[in-house]
Write a protein that holds these residues in place. Structure first.
Motif, PDB file in Angstrom:
ATOM      1  N   GLY A   1      26.278 -30.841 -24.074  1.00  0.00           N
ATOM      2  CA  GLY A   1      26.548 -30.800 -25.351  1.00  0.00           C
ATOM      3  C   GLY A   1      28.353 -30.412 -25.707  1.00  0.00           C
ATOM      4  N   THR A   2      28.252 -30.774 -27.578  1.00  0.00           N
ATOM      5  CA  THR A   2      29.115 -30.530 -28.668  1.00  0.00           C
ATOM      6  C   THR A   2      29.038 -28.836 -28.387  1.00  0.00           C
ATOM      7  OG1 THR A   2      28.824 -32.738 -28.774  1.00  0.00           O
ATOM      8  CG2 THR A   2      30.678 -31.698 -30.434  1.00  0.00           C
ATOM      9  N   GLU A   3      30.675 -28.379 -28.488  1.00  0.00           N
ATOM     10  CA  GLU A   3      30.783 -27.349 -29.011  1.00  0.00           C
ATOM     11  C   GLU A   3      31.289 -27.498 -30.898  1.00  0.00           C
ATOM     12  OE1 GLU A   3      34.318 -26.397 -26.086  1.00  0.00           O
ATOM     13  OE2 GLU A   3      32.709 -25.453 -25.472  1.00  0.00           O
ATOM     14  N   VAL A   4      31.391 -26.731 -31.359  1.00  0.00           N
ATOM     15  CA  VAL A   4      31.759 -26.072 -32.771  1.00  0.00           C
ATOM     16  C   VAL A   4      31.599 -24.380 -32.803  1.00  0.00           C
ATOM     17  CG1 VAL A   4      30.922 -26.940 -35.224  1.00  0.00           C
ATOM     18  CG2 VAL A   4      30.290 -28.629 -33.413  1.00  0.00           C
ATOM     19  N   LYS A   5      32.811 -24.575 -33.452  1.00  0.00           N
ATOM     20  CA  LYS A   5      33.089 -23.187 -34.071  1.00  0.00           C
ATOM     21  C   LYS A   5      32.955 -22.885 -35.856  1.00  0.00           C
ATOM     22  CE  LYS A   5      36.207 -19.302 -31.641  1.00  0.00           C
ATOM     23  NZ  LYS A   5      36.658 -20.051 -30.944  1.00  0.00           N
ATOM     24  N   LEU A   6      31.908 -21.705 -35.844  1.00  0.00           N
ATOM     25  CA  LEU A   6      31.921 -21.754 -37.641  1.00  0.00           C
ATOM     26  C   LEU A   6      32.392 -20.412 -37.881  1.00  0.00           C
ATOM     27  CD1 LEU A   6      30.697 -24.040 -39.199  1.00  0.00           C
ATOM     28  CD2 LEU A   6      28.867 -23.530 -38.895  1.00  0.00           C
TER      29      LEU A   6
ATOM     30  N   ARG B   1      34.798 -29.924 -24.890  1.00  0.00           N
ATOM     31  CA  ARG B   1      34.641 -30.990 -24.339  1.00  0.00           C
ATOM     32  C   ARG B   1      34.441 -32.703 -24.746  1.00  0.00           C
ATOM     33  NH1 ARG B   1      31.521 -27.285 -23.104  1.00  0.00           N
ATOM     34  NH2 ARG B   1      29.982 -28.107 -23.996  1.00  0.00           N
ATOM     35  N   GLU B   2      33.795 -32.660 -25.818  1.00  0.00           N
ATOM     36  CA  GLU B   2      33.576 -34.003 -27.025  1.00  0.00           C
ATOM     37  C   GLU B   2      34.045 -33.932 -27.712  1.00  0.00           C
ATOM     38  OE1 GLU B   2      29.457 -36.731 -27.741  1.00  0.00           O
ATOM     39  OE2 GLU B   2      29.884 -35.230 -26.579  1.00  0.00           O
ATOM     40  N   LYS B   3      35.081 -33.683 -28.370  1.00  0.00           N
ATOM     41  CA  LYS B   3      35.702 -33.281 -30.152  1.00  0.00           C
ATOM     42  C   LYS B   3      34.775 -33.855 -31.694  1.00  0.00           C
ATOM     43  CE  LYS B   3      39.625 -31.866 -31.337  1.00  0.00           C
ATOM     44  NZ  LYS B   3      41.564 -31.968 -31.091  1.00  0.00           N
TER      45      LYS B   3
ATOM     46  N   TYR C   1      29.901 -36.410 -36.037  1.00  0.00           N
ATOM     47  CA  TYR C   1      29.475 -37.084 -34.986  1.00  0.00           C
ATOM     48  C   TYR C   1      31.423 -36.845 -33.883  1.00  0.00           C
ATOM     49  CZ  TYR C   1      34.028 -39.211 -37.653  1.00  0.00           C
ATOM     50  OH  TYR C   1      35.790 -39.430 -37.863  1.00  0.00           O
ATOM     51  N   SER C   2      30.744 -37.470 -33.127  1.00  0.00           N
ATOM     52  CA  SER C   2      31.513 -37.335 -31.650  1.00  0.00           C
ATOM     53  C   SER C   2      33.171 -38.251 -32.221  1.00  0.00           C
ATOM     54  CB  SER C   2      31.164 -37.822 -30.326  1.00  0.00           C
ATOM     55  OG  SER C   2      32.093 -37.743 -29.483  1.00  0.00           O
ATOM     56  N   LYS C   3      34.602 -37.421 -31.771  1.00  0.00           N
ATOM     57  CA  LYS C   3      35.764 -38.464 -32.090  1.00  0.00           C
ATOM     58  C   LYS C   3      36.288 -38.964 -31.216  1.00  0.00           C
ATOM     59  CE  LYS C   3      40.460 -37.210 -33.561  1.00  0.00           C
ATOM     60  NZ  LYS C   3      40.997 -36.033 -33.282  1.00  0.00           N
TER      61      LYS C   3
ATOM     62  N   ASP D   1      25.483 -41.314 -32.058  1.00  0.00           N
ATOM     63  CA  ASP D   1      26.463 -41.082 -32.326  1.00  0.00           C
ATOM     64  C   ASP D   1      26.759 -39.655 -33.258  1.00  0.00           C
ATOM     65  OD1 ASP D   1      27.672 -42.341 -29.899  1.00  0.00           O
ATOM     66  OD2 ASP D   1      28.465 -43.967 -31.374  1.00  0.00           O
ATOM     67  N   ILE D   2      26.314 -39.497 -34.212  1.00  0.00           N
ATOM     68  CA  ILE D   2      25.699 -38.751 -35.365  1.00  0.00           C
ATOM     69  C   ILE D   2      25.218 -37.449 -34.277  1.00  0.00           C
ATOM     70  CG2 ILE D   2      24.847 -38.121 -37.227  1.00  0.00           C
ATOM     71  CD1 ILE D   2      26.850 -40.457 -37.734  1.00  0.00           C
ATOM     72  N   LEU D   3      26.298 -35.999 -35.040  1.00  0.00           N
ATOM     73  CA  LEU D   3      24.787 -35.248 -34.036  1.00  0.00           C
ATOM     74  C   LEU D   3      24.288 -34.241 -34.746  1.00  0.00           C
ATOM     75  CD1 LEU D   3      28.434 -33.505 -31.942  1.00  0.00           C
ATOM     76  CD2 LEU D   3      26.550 -35.083 -31.050  1.00  0.00           C
ATOM     77  N   ALA D   4      25.049 -34.130 -36.238  1.00  0.00           N
ATOM     78  CA  ALA D   4      23.736 -33.545 -37.107  1.00  0.00           C
ATOM     79  C   ALA D   4      24.913 -33.726 -38.436  1.00  0.00           C
ATOM     80  CB  ALA D   4      24.073 -31.801 -37.613  1.00  0.00           C
TER      81      ALA D   4
END
Lengths: 103, 103, 103, 103, 103, 103, 103
Positions: free
Chosen positions: A80-85, G40-42, G75-77, G97-100
């Motif tokens: 997955g993809t880390e996000v800080k909120l 990991r995946e910006k 989306y993933s950078k 590629d769209i996460l949310a």
């Protein structure tokens, strides 16, 4: 262009993606789960905050999701993809990266 | 955020995943299975503790699982995700990583 | 935890897996098969001891197996998982790793 | 355990596999095929000795085979599994590794 | 074993394979095609000599072929298997390696 | 063997392939598209010159093409096969390599 | 050949592609999303400017798109193709590629 202002409640995952709040590391909680340092695929515990509508199949239907908001889940730390909120750690995962519901 | 407290009975694997309690190594048990050191894919014995509902097919059905709680299974030592719970070793596997039921 | 006691008769392969007793090497048997040392994918001869129920298809049926208990089979030496049981060598293979029935 | 005694007539390929007797190298046969040394994927000529029943499709049918016993075939030298039987070279190939029927 | 004698007319490609006679290099033919040296995937011109019956689909039908004997075709220089026959260069290609019909 | 004489009008792409005339680089056209030097996958602009009949599906139908002759298209600079014809640059692309119609 | 003149309104993405205007980096917006440097995946935030007609399925239908023009998306950078148009940064992405959707 104005900066986009985000909050947890506005995050709507797409497809089979899941928005998970990362739980604090609890390496040695008594009776709790212990994640070995030398594990091949290090698991992580989190709580589901938002759930996508499900993967779209070839015939235009949605596959039902097996997790729901509030579930405690075990997932691979490397997925997955880390996000800080607002100072908290979140991760966007595909449902296939969820190993088990643990509470 | 409170720490998540986990116990074996709360672990519900998703999809075709299986929660297996790792059996003690029994390298030279008389009449028992011997796992050669130079094996290409080292097998391991364990006992099934929890079983997922089965993989979801494209048309929304569940594929039945071939293992059930209590089965002794042989699986590849390099498959799945290791988890330690109350001092015991467990592993979360996909059913395809189970090679055979051995008891 | 008691050690798991295994015997050949308790091994039930899953899916399209096959449990094969490895035949002794017979590199120069007169009129027999000769496995060249420089072969790209070294074949091996064995005897089928147990056969899985067949691969589960998307619509919930089992694909029939083409080998049966007692068949002598030729398989790639680098396929499958080696298991030693009561001093004998066995291997757990997928049916696709079986090249031919040879007797 | 008695050694397995094999002969050409006992080899029954599984699925879409084909048992081919390797033809002698004929690098410069007049009017014949010439296999360039620097070819990316070196082809080889052989004669079909046994043919599998065909690949099993998802709905339980066999896909018909396009080669039959006696066909001379051209195949990639780097495909399949070599077997030596009574002093002759054979190869077990999947039908997809057969490039063309050449006689 | 007698040497296999091959001629162009005996080559019958299988499946969706195509037998193509390689055209002479024509790097700077006036008004003709120019194949840049630094091309990522160097194209090559040839003439179709024989065409397979088409790829077999899961339900046992043949997919029609889009090229026919006599077509001039453009294909990737790095695709397929080179064959030399009676002093001429040929190549066995899958139809998917054919980029375009050019005459 | 006579040299094959090619002209733009004779190029008929197969399947879902598209024959595109490469547009001149226009790195800084005012109001125009700017292709950053450090782009991960450098896009390129071109004009569609010929369009294949569409990809053949498993049940023998053609998938309709979304681009037509005359469309200006944006495609990845690293996709497809470059061809030079009468001094002009062309490229043979699969439709999936076309990112967008831009005019 | 005249230079192609492009503007945002002329960009029509194909298939399941999406044309997104990249939002300014907002690494530390109060209450806003924070993208960790060591992710990991910006992930990256942007606004949807144009949406393709949807992926074509095997039976010739379009899969509906889950995002629409005006959606703020995460989306993933490292996904997609960057394009600069009239001094602004855009990216062409596949919907997967769209996460949310984040606003």
């Amino acid at each position: 262009m104005a900066a986009v202002s985000l909050s947890v409640s506005t995050v709507k995952p797409l497809g089979d993606r899941i928005f998970v709040k990362v739980s604090e590391s609890e390496e040695r909680t008594a009776g709790g789960i212990l994640l070995p340092d030398n594990a091949r695929e290090k698991p992580q515990v989190g709580e589901v905050t938002a759930v996508g509508p499900g993967k779209l199949t070839e015939d235009g239907k949605r596959q039902p999701m097996d997790v729901k908001v509030g579930d405690k889940v075990l997932y691979s730390k490397y997925a997955g993809t880390e996000v800080k909120l607002a100072g908290e750690d979140y991760v966007l995962l595909s449902e296939k990266d969820i190993l088990a519901i643990v509470g």
